[in-house]
Design a protein around this motif. Sequence first.
Motif, PDB file in Angstrom:
ATOM      1  N   GLU A   1      -6.887  -7.135   1.432  1.00  0.00           N
ATOM      2  CA  GLU A   1      -5.844  -6.447   2.207  1.00  0.00           C
ATOM      3  C   GLU A   1      -6.468  -5.375   3.102  1.00  0.00           C
TER       4      GLU A   1
ATOM      5  N   GLN B   1      -5.351  -0.535  -1.784  1.00  0.00           N
ATOM      6  CA  GLN B   1      -4.328  -0.968  -2.728  1.00  0.00           C
ATOM      7  C   GLN B   1      -4.443  -0.190  -4.029  1.00  0.00           C
TER       8      GLN B   1
ATOM      9  N   ALA C   1       0.413  -0.825  -1.429  1.00  0.00           N
ATOM     10  CA  ALA C   1      -0.503  -0.551  -0.318  1.00  0.00           C
ATOM     11  C   ALA C   1      -0.410   0.896   0.128  1.00  0.00           C
TER      12      ALA C   1
END
Length: 134
Positions: free
Chosen positions: A16, A20, A90
Amino acid sequence: MNTAHFDEFLTAARAEPEPQRLLFVFGVAELPPGATPGQAKRHHEGRGGTLAPVMCVDKSLDELTSFAELARESEATGQPWDMVFAGALAGRDGAPPAAADVERALRGMIGAIHRGAIEKFLVLDRQGQLLRFS
């Protein structure tokens, strides 16, 4: 996220773009009060019961390298568990999520588990394998 094992969850979280925070709620399958003999039989066979959260924790990706590590840490608490619900939160603009956001997300996960709304979480057994509920 389409994963079959915890390690795939870690890999996806690492891919990502924003930092995270991994969220985990450990749970047990319990027999509900006043259960019928049929419910008791299904629960004994591992096919029924109610889900009850028993503990939760959040981890950064740097704090966790494998499911075995998470399982060992959880076992050190002495709290029995049958499954773990996993999610990720996130951060923004390159910063990890704020502690208040993490706490709010964990409370939300616990509430969702109490309601049986678990479809948005990964649910893993004690070996890190994905569980499916029907």
